[in-house]
Design an enzyme around this catalytic site. Structure first.
Site, short mmCIF file in Angstrom:
data_model
loop_
_atom_site.label_atom_id
_atom_site.label_comp_id
_atom_site.label_asym_id
_atom_site.label_seq_id
_atom_site.Cartn_x
_atom_site.Cartn_y
_atom_site.Cartn_z
N CYS A 1 0.82 -1.21 0.00
CA CYS A 1 0.00 0.00 0.00
C CYS A 1 0.86 1.26 0.00
O CYS A 1 1.06 1.91 1.02
CB CYS A 1 -0.97 0.03 1.18
SG CYS A 1 -2.24 1.30 0.95
N CYS B 1 -5.78 2.12 -4.54
CA CYS B 1 -5.30 2.77 -3.33
C CYS B 1 -6.26 3.90 -2.97
O CYS B 1 -6.20 4.99 -3.55
CB CYS B 1 -3.89 3.33 -3.56
SG CYS B 1 -3.14 3.99 -2.06
#
Length: 414
Positions: free
Chosen positions: A165, A344
Site C-alpha cells: 500500500c 489505493c
C-alpha cells in the site's frame, strides 16, 4: 514434531488475504480438489483498516478475526511455518518437520517488514511519539498521538519501494492534518513528509489533487529522504537525503513521527529456488505462473509482478490464480490473465477519498464511471466505499470466493 508427509492436489503457502481468497475461488469451481493451506497464525487481520484505526475512524477489533473462522471448511489447515521449497520433489518443508506434497503450489506468504533496518526503531516504537499504522498494536497509538498533539512537529516517512500500500504513508499524514484542521490547531503544527522516492505518487494522474491537499495542510515535502535512525528518548530522527550526486545526513526533531519500515520478500522466499533477482517469487506478470516451474503460482505481496502491493490487487489476482491452478492440475496452460490492477483509496480528509485505481504502466483502470466517482478527484462516495462497503466485501465476499467485479479475464477474450 516427528517428520510427517502428506500430499494434496493444491498446497497454498500463506493464509492471509491472497491465500484464503484463492482457496475460496478454487472451491467455488471444484469442491472435490484436495487443498491444504500452510499458515502458522491464529489471527487474521484486515490490514487496510489500520489506517482508519490510526485516523480514529475504525475500532481495532473491527480489523481482527480468528483464522479458523476464515479458512474454507474443505481446506486442510496445516498450522505450521513453511521453511523450504523442493520444487523438483514437489514438496514444502515446514519448520516442525512436515513434508507437504503437492501437484500444484500457490505461494502467497505476504511481505516482510524490516523494522530492524532503521537504527533504534524497534525499541522506540510505541512510546515517545514514535508510531506506525503498519502494526496492529500501534495504530491506536497513532490515533492517541494525533488526538493529543496541540503544537509541535509531526514527521511522516515513506521508505524505498516496494512496500505494501504505497499510499498508506501519506494517508496517515492527510488524516492527521484533517483532524488538526478541524480542531483549529493545524497552524501550530509543522508537518513534514519524508519520502525515499522522487515523486509524491507513482501514477501522475493523481498527483495534482494530492498536491492541493499538501498545500492546504501546508505540509513540507522532502523527496529522496530516507529515514535511517530514530532516537525516541531524544525525539530525533535521522534521514539520508540526496543532494545532487552526494548524500547527506540530516537530523530532525519531532513531537510525533509516523514510520513506515523498509520491506522485502520473506527470508525463506529470498533464499529459495523460487526467487527472482529481487527476492520475490519469480512469476510471469500476466499469468502469475512461475517462470521456471509451470505447476507453481504466486500472488499478493510475495510475487515479483510489478503491480502495486495492495489488498485490491490480491482480490483481482486470486480468481486468476484459481483458474490457472486448476488448469495446471489438468496439465493445461494458463487460461486467465491479470492486468496489474491495484487500488489505493487515498484518505485525503475525513469524509473524502481520492480513489486511485490503476494497472501496469500506470494505466487508469476505474471501476466506476466518471459521473459516479472520478478517481482523480476527492469524493465522498469513495469515502463511503472505504468506510462502509469494502470491509464487508472483504470478509463476506473476497474471502468467501464471491468474485464481485473481479471475475477472471480469460486469455484471448475481448
Amino acid at each position: 514434531m516427528a517428520s510427517e508427509q502428506s500430499k494434496y492436489d493444491i498446497v497454498i503457502v500463506g493464509g492471509g488475504s491472497a491465500g484464503i481468497a484463492t482457496a475460496a475461488s478454487i472451491f467455488k469451481r471444484d469442491q472435490n480438489v484436495t487443498l491444504a493451506i500452510i499458515e502458522p497464525s491464529d489471527v487474521h487481520y484486515y490490514q487496510p483498516g489500520w489506517t482508519m484505526v490510526g485516523g480514529g475512524v475504525f475500532s481495532l477489533d473491527f480489523t481482527r478475526r480468528e483464522e479458523k473462522r476464515l479458512i474454507p471448511s474443505r481446506a486442510k489447515w496445516v498450522k505450521a511455518v513453511a521453511e523450504k521449497f523442493d520444487p523438483e520433489g514437489k514438496l514444502v518443508l515446514t519448520a516442525d518437520g512436515q513434508k507437504i506434497g503437492y501437484d500444484v503450489l500457490i505461494v502467497c506468504p505476504g511481505i516482510k517488514l524490516n523494522w530492524d533496518a532503521i537504527e533504534g526503531l524497534p525499541e522506540a516504537l510505541g512510546k515517545n511519539g514514535v508510531t506506525s499504522n503498519y502494526r496492529y498494536d500501534l495504530a491506536p497509538y497513532t490515533n492517541r498521538l494525533v488526538r493529543d498533539l496541540a503544537k509541535g512537529r509531526a514527521l511522516f516517512t515513506q521508505p524505498p519501494m516496494p512496500i505494501k500500500c504505497a499510499g498508506a504513508p501519506q494517508k496517515a499524514m492527510y488524516l492527521s492534518c484533517s483532524r488538526w484542521e478541524k480542531a483549529g490547531i493545524l497552524h501550530n503544527i509543522d508537518v513534514q513528509f519524508h519520502n525515499a522516492g522522487a515523486v509524491l505518487f507513482g501514477v501522475k494522474d493523481y498527483v495534482p489533487a494530492l498536491m492541493e491537499y499538501v498545500e492546504r495542510y501546508n505540509a513540507h515535502l522532502n523527496f529522496e529522504s530516507t529515514l535511517v535512525a530514530v532516537d525516541g528518548e531524544a525525539k530525533i530522527a535521522t534521514f539520508e537525503q540526496k543532494d545532487g550526486d552526494e548524500t547527506k545526513r540530516v537530523q530532525e526533531a519531532f513531537d510525533m513521527i509516523h514510520v513506515v519500515p523498509p520491506q522485502g520478500a520473506p527470508d525463506f522466499i529470498q533464499s529459495s529456488p523460487l526467487a527472482a533477482e529481487n527476492g520475490f517469487v519469480d512469476v510471469d506478470q500476466t499469468t502469475l505462473r512461475h517462470m521456471t516451474y509451470p505447476n507453481i503460482f504466486s500472488l499478493g505481496d510475495a510475487c515479483s509482478a510489478p503491480n502495486a502491493k495492495t489488498m485490491a490487487a490480491a482480490r483481482k489476482q486470486a480468481p486468476v490464480v484459481a483458474v490457472n491452478a486448476l488448469a495446471a492440475l489438468e496439465g493445461k496452460p494458463p487460461v486467465a490473465d491479470y492486468d496489474g490492477y491495484g487500488s489505493c483509496p487515498l484518505t485525503v480528509e475525513s469524509g473524502k477519498i481520492i480513489l486511485a485505481e490503476f494497472g501496469y504502466g500506470g494505466k487508469l483502470l476505474p471501476s466506476f464511471p466518471n459521473w459516479l466517482i472520478d478517481g482523480t478527484r476527492p469524493s465522498r462516495l469513495a469515502w463511503l466505499l472505504k468506510d462502509t462497503i469494502l470491509p464487508p466485501v472483504y470478509w463476506h465476499g473476497m474471502l468467501k470466493g464471491r468474485e464481485w467485479m473481479v471475475r477472471p479475464h480469460h486469455i484471448g477474450a475481448d
